[in-house]
Design a protein around this motif. Structure first.
Motif, PDB file in Angstrom:
ATOM      1  N   SER A  94       0.939  -1.207  -0.289  1.00 19.69           N
ATOM      2  CA  SER A  94      -0.063  -0.143  -0.200  1.00 19.69           C
ATOM      3  C   SER A  94       0.891   1.128  -0.069  1.00 19.69           C
ATOM      4  N   GLU A  95       0.511   2.242  -0.772  1.00 18.03           N
ATOM      5  CA  GLU A  95       1.212   3.160  -0.698  1.00 18.03           C
ATOM      6  C   GLU A  95       0.178   4.723  -0.705  1.00 18.03           C
ATOM      7  N   VAL A  96       0.574   5.473   0.226  1.00 13.06           N
ATOM      8  CA  VAL A  96      -0.405   6.743   0.472  1.00 13.06           C
ATOM      9  C   VAL A  96       0.442   7.947   0.361  1.00 13.06           C
ATOM     10  N   GLU A  97      -0.294   8.941  -0.638  1.00  7.91           N
ATOM     11  CA  GLU A  97       0.408  10.445  -0.580  1.00  7.91           C
ATOM     12  C   GLU A  97      -0.613  11.247   0.123  1.00  7.91           C
ATOM     13  N   PHE A  98      -0.010  11.742   1.168  1.00  6.21           N
ATOM     14  CA  PHE A  98      -0.972  12.870   1.971  1.00  6.21           C
ATOM     15  C   PHE A  98      -0.752  14.341   1.314  1.00  6.21           C
ATOM     16  N   SER A  99      -1.813  15.272   1.220  1.00  5.86           N
ATOM     17  CA  SER A  99      -1.600  16.391   0.630  1.00  5.86           C
ATOM     18  C   SER A  99      -1.467  17.539   1.940  1.00  5.86           C
ATOM     19  N   PRO A 100      -0.992  18.551   1.816  1.00  3.66           N
ATOM     20  CA  PRO A 100      -0.793  19.572   2.916  1.00  3.66           C
ATOM     21  C   PRO A 100      -2.196  19.981   3.323  1.00  3.66           C
ATOM     22  N   GLY A 101      -2.187  20.360   4.583  1.00  3.13           N
ATOM     23  CA  GLY A 101      -3.424  20.278   5.254  1.00  3.13           C
ATOM     24  C   GLY A 101      -4.047  19.387   5.946  1.00  3.13           C
ATOM     25  N   PHE A 102      -5.158  19.375   5.967  1.00  2.00           N
ATOM     26  CA  PHE A 102      -6.056  18.282   6.828  1.00  2.00           C
ATOM     27  C   PHE A 102      -6.573  17.158   5.986  1.00  2.00           C
ATOM     28  N   ASN A 103      -5.984  15.829   6.326  1.00  6.32           N
ATOM     29  CA  ASN A 103      -6.280  14.728   5.672  1.00  6.32           C
ATOM     30  C   ASN A 103      -7.093  13.767   6.476  1.00  6.32           C
ATOM     31  N   VAL A 104      -7.966  13.092   5.964  1.00  9.22           N
ATOM     32  CA  VAL A 104      -8.839  12.018   6.613  1.00  9.22           C
ATOM     33  C   VAL A 104      -8.617  10.775   6.078  1.00  9.22           C
ATOM     34  N   ILE A 105      -8.593   9.863   6.910  1.00  4.84           N
ATOM     35  CA  ILE A 105      -8.671   8.624   6.364  1.00  4.84           C
ATOM     36  C   ILE A 105      -9.969   7.774   6.963  1.00  4.84           C
ATOM     37  N   THR A 106     -11.017   7.226   6.236  1.00  2.31           N
ATOM     38  CA  THR A 106     -12.001   6.843   6.600  1.00  2.31           C
ATOM     39  C   THR A 106     -12.371   5.398   6.076  1.00  2.31           C
ATOM     40  N   GLY A 107     -13.326   4.699   6.538  1.00  4.47           N
ATOM     41  CA  GLY A 107     -13.668   3.254   5.974  1.00  4.47           C
ATOM     42  C   GLY A 107     -14.522   2.547   7.264  1.00  4.47           C
ATOM     43  N   GLU A 108     -15.094   1.596   6.584  1.00  4.06           N
ATOM     44  CA  GLU A 108     -15.836   0.617   7.275  1.00  4.06           C
ATOM     45  C   GLU A 108     -14.881  -0.222   8.172  1.00  4.06           C
ATOM     46  N   SER A 109     -15.600  -0.756   9.065  1.00  4.38           N
ATOM     47  CA  SER A 109     -14.847  -1.507  10.260  1.00  4.38           C
ATOM     48  C   SER A 109     -14.201  -2.900   9.551  1.00  4.38           C
ATOM     49  N   GLY A 110     -12.836  -2.798   9.656  1.00  6.55           N
ATOM     50  CA  GLY A 110     -12.104  -4.081   9.126  1.00  6.55           C
ATOM     51  C   GLY A 110     -11.406  -3.317   7.620  1.00  6.55           C
ATOM     52  N   ALA A 111     -11.555  -2.297   7.440  1.00 15.89           N
ATOM     53  CA  ALA A 111     -10.988  -1.547   6.272  1.00 15.89           C
ATOM     54  C   ALA A 111      -9.279  -1.341   6.158  1.00 15.89           C
ATOM     55  N   GLY A 112      -8.800  -1.443   7.448  1.00 13.82           N
ATOM     56  CA  GLY A 112      -7.569  -1.328   7.810  1.00 13.82           C
ATOM     57  C   GLY A 112      -6.971  -0.011   8.147  1.00 13.82           C
ATOM     58  N   LYS A 113      -7.837   0.823   8.823  1.00 10.84           N
ATOM     59  CA  LYS A 113      -7.269   2.148   9.585  1.00 10.84           C
ATOM     60  C   LYS A 113      -6.528   1.932  10.492  1.00 10.84           C
ATOM     61  N   SER A 114      -6.722   0.750  11.579  1.00 10.58           N
ATOM     62  CA  SER A 114      -5.854   0.573  12.698  1.00 10.58           C
ATOM     63  C   SER A 114      -4.647  -0.024  12.127  1.00 10.58           C
ATOM     64  N   ILE A 115      -4.586  -0.800  11.181  1.00 12.62           N
ATOM     65  CA  ILE A 115      -3.455  -1.570  10.780  1.00 12.62           C
ATOM     66  C   ILE A 115      -2.475  -0.461  10.214  1.00 12.62           C
TER      67      ILE A 115
END
Length: 99
Positions: free
Chosen positions: A16-37
């Protein structure tokens, strides 16, 4: 600021690769989507003790890489912290890469 995160063979994540933009970024998703990972991978990157069970099944190694931009107000403190830890710091740039 976290600019880029790459995760390989960590828990359920093969790659997995994620690029974040300057400012406020939000990671959302259903339970089990991998946010905690993703948060666990960042903790692993920062040196937190991590159990061997985070190694993705069937893999012999995992890696987490990130690129951070160090704000001007923190540069001197970060430079000093890294140098005190024996880690080279390139003061020519405001980015810090960790792996």
């Amino acid at each position: 600021m976290l600019n880029y995160l790459q995760i390989d063979n960590y828990a359920l994540i093969e790659h997995s690769e994620v690029e974040f933009s300057p400012g406020f970024n939000v990671i959302t998703g259903e339970s089990g989507a991998g946010k905690s990972i993703m948060l666990g991978a960042l903790a692993f990157l920062s040196g937190e003790r991590t159990p061997a069970t985070v190694l993705r099944s069937g893999s012999s190694r995992c890696s987490v890489s990130a690129i951070f931009t160090i704000p001007p107000t923190l540069r001197e403190g970060v430079r000093q912290l890294l140098e005190d830890s024996g880690i080279e710091y390139n003061s020519e740039t405001d980015e810090l890469a960790l792996r």
